[in-house]
Design an enzyme around this catalytic site. Structure first.
Site, PDB file in Angstrom:
ATOM      1  CE  LYS A 128      41.578  37.139  36.888  1.00  0.00           C
ATOM      2  NZ  LYS A 128      41.133  37.962  37.907  1.00  0.00           N
TER       3      LYS A 128
HETATM    4  C1  LIG Z   1      42.004  38.731  38.878  1.00  0.00           C
HETATM    5  C2  LIG Z   1      41.958  39.938  39.563  1.00  0.00           C
HETATM    6  C3  LIG Z   1      42.772  40.701  40.083  1.00  0.00           C
HETATM    7  C4  LIG Z   1      44.187  40.185  40.319  1.00  0.00           C
HETATM    8  O1  LIG Z   1      44.725  40.299  39.347  1.00  0.00           O
HETATM    9  P1  LIG Z   1      46.177  39.295  38.985  1.00  0.00           P
HETATM   10  O2  LIG Z   1      46.654  39.428  37.595  1.00  0.00           O
HETATM   11  O3  LIG Z   1      46.059  38.041  39.491  1.00  0.00           O
HETATM   12  O4  LIG Z   1      47.413  39.901  39.839  1.00  0.00           O
HETATM   13  C5  LIG Z   1      42.416  42.004  40.581  1.00  0.00           C
HETATM   14  N1  LIG Z   1      41.182  42.305  40.544  1.00  0.00           N
HETATM   15  C6  LIG Z   1      40.122  41.698  39.805  1.00  0.00           C
HETATM   16  C7  LIG Z   1      38.869  42.205  39.823  1.00  0.00           C
HETATM   17  C8  LIG Z   1      40.504  40.376  39.327  1.00  0.00           C
HETATM   18  O5  LIG Z   1      39.487  39.799  38.727  1.00  0.00           O
END
Ligand SMILES: *Cc1c(COP(=O)(O)O)cnc(C)c1O
Length: 471
Positions: free
Chosen positions: A113
């Site tokens: 993120k």
């Molecule tokens: C947020 C997250 C996801 C999921 O990603 P999306 O964009 O919501 O599909 C997968 N793995 C981790 C470690 C995350 O923080």
């Protein structure tokens, strides 16, 4: 470039107008009117670019209301080796023959993120300064999103963050990551309650339109188009690293929750990046896997949402999925509204199994899917450690398992690594009997002074706290 709403609102907006907005006024999601096309000559030119310049080239196709020199400076300031650990920013490594891991988790909070949130922080600061305005970001987190937002917004002018989290329910590492921040513009609010209470508070405050306007309340949730756009860049970077200058296709597997990450892959593919297959990997919360297998999208109730060992994928409905379905139904907003407003609203599901469009999900759009269980994650983590001396986190393990089920010989399969194992140490201990190594900058953070206030699960208490801390 103009942006439209998936639900057919007649207004068209420019990038900076939707940057600080969430949903479109009709409840739809913003998408560009068209996907800019990238030809092979352009791909060849981009191949040699450093990550920040690649980001600038791609963002420029979607952003025409920030002067190019400014946008270039924002990208250069965001994607540095200092922040992301390497010059490649998203280094690729081969795990086994034809299967690669693309590292997206070496930013400040050790989850992918950061890739988008760091850019968002700099875009917010730029745009708010230009408008002479301020923004108070109110959020709810059970871990990854909140810390990524705080590390991206800390010290930024014009932005304050008020992040609610369920008191005592995050891992000690996640708590320490967030609560040790001493920046004056970051406010941690521990709510006596569970994550749903935090989300309800955010909704209640956002629904108080008078308060929202007076205190300029905004969000940074995953439906924000700028976040999605930032993620498009690493599909190009992964593609370039997995290929050697020909136009051969590559496939990607994406550990998925709200469908933001893999939707960025869809956008890259629509732009002409030679992606053969996009594999959507889910855990036991398999709303998306069910759709790609059957054509039925059936959102789950909160009680039917499992708490798993890949918690960032524990979702009952995928908030970005509407963007893909809009393309799937030929960008017909009336049909989209029927599915997402009428069918989902009335019966909590829609069924495209008999619709010719559904075949296009796998056909024209190249989607496949897979599902893992807790036992699969443990087995994949163990096997990867044993055979390749590589530690992966539980979300990446969900991806690797689904990837192996969808391999086409001769087509590189890139698995997106969405977090580092240290963030989910308990599961690593369960799989391997020992804690993963911790990056130096996080050694001993549990012992640092904590900056957090505890409030009851009451929207009025949170509003009062925001009002007090807004000058
Ligand atoms: C947020 C997250 C996801 C999921 O990603 P999306 O964009 O919501 O599909 C997968 N793995 C981790 C470690 C995350 O923080």
């Amino acid at each position: 470039m103009n942006y439209l709403s998936t639900r057919g609102h007649p207004d068209r907006k420019r990038f900076c107008e939707i940057l600080l907005e969430g949903l479109a006024p009709d409840g739809g999601l913003y998408l560009p009117e068209t996907y800019p096309q990238v030809d092979t000559a352009t791909l060849a030119k981009w191949r040699a670019l450093p990550y920040a310049e690649l980001a600038f080239e791609i963002l420029s196709l979607y952003i025409d209301d920030i002067p190019p020199a400014d946008l270039k400076a924002i990208c250069a300031k965001t994607y540095t080796a200092e922040v992301f650990g390497t010059d490649e920013i998203v280094p690729l490594r081969e795990l086994e023959d034809g299967v690669y891991l693309e590292a997206l988790s070496n930013g400040p909070t050790l989850a992918f993120k950061d890739m988008a949130m760091q850019l968002l922080g700099n875009l917010f600061e730029y745009e708010l300064a230009r408008r002479g305005s301020e923004l108070n970001i109110l959020g709810a987190t059970s871990g990854d999103t909140g810390s990524a937002a705080e590390y991206a917004m800390r010290g930024k002018k014009g932005v304050r963050v008020f992040m609610t989290s369920p008191d005592g329910r995050m891992s000690p590492f996640q708590q320490a990551q967030m609560f040790s921040l001493q920046d004056a513009n970051i406010h941690n609010i521990a709510i006596t309650g569970v994550f749903d209470d935090c989300q309800d508070i955010v909704k209640a405050v956002s629904n108080d339109l008078g308060f929202k306007r007076k205190y300029r309340i905004g969000t940074v949730n995953s439906i924000n188009w700028a976040r999605l756009l930032a993620q498009v860049v690493y599909y190009f970077a992964g593609y370039f690293q997995a290929t050697a200058g020909n136009d051969k296709p590559v496939s990607f597997t994406v550990p998925s929750g709200n469908f933001g990450n893999v939707c960025a892959g869809h956008v890259a593919r629509m732009m002409g990046l030679p992606i053969q297959t996009l594999v959507v990997a889910t855990n036991e919360n398999d709303v998306l896997d069910e759709f790609f297998r059957t054509g039925v999208y059936r959102v789950r109730a909160a009680v039917d949402t499992h708490e798993t060992s890949s918690p960032s994928m524990d979702i009952s409905k995928a908030s970005n999925f509407e963007r893909f379905v809009f393309d799937l139904v030929g960008r017909d907003p009336a049909r989209l509204r029927q599915l997402f407003v009428d069918d989902l609203g009335l019966q909590g599901s829609f069924d495209l199994s008999a619709d010719p469009a559904f075949k296009q999900a796998a056909g024209r759009f190249g989607f496949r899917s897979g599902r893992s269980t807790h036992a699969d994650r443990l087995a994949t983590i163990r096997d990867t450690e044993k055979r390749f001396a590589t530690l992966i986190d539980p979300h990446t393990a969900d991806g690797l398992k689904a990837a192996r089920e969808q391999i086409t010989p001769g087509v590189p399969m890139v698995v997106l690594e969405t977090a580092l194992p240290i963030k989910f140490a308990a599961t690593l201990v369960e799989a391997l009997g020992e804690e993963p190594a911790r990056p130096k900058k996080f050694e001993g953070i549990e012992a640092l002074p904590k900056r957090v206030v505890k409030l009851p699960a009451d929207a009025e208490a949170v509003k009062a706290y925001i009002a007090e801390n807004c000058d």
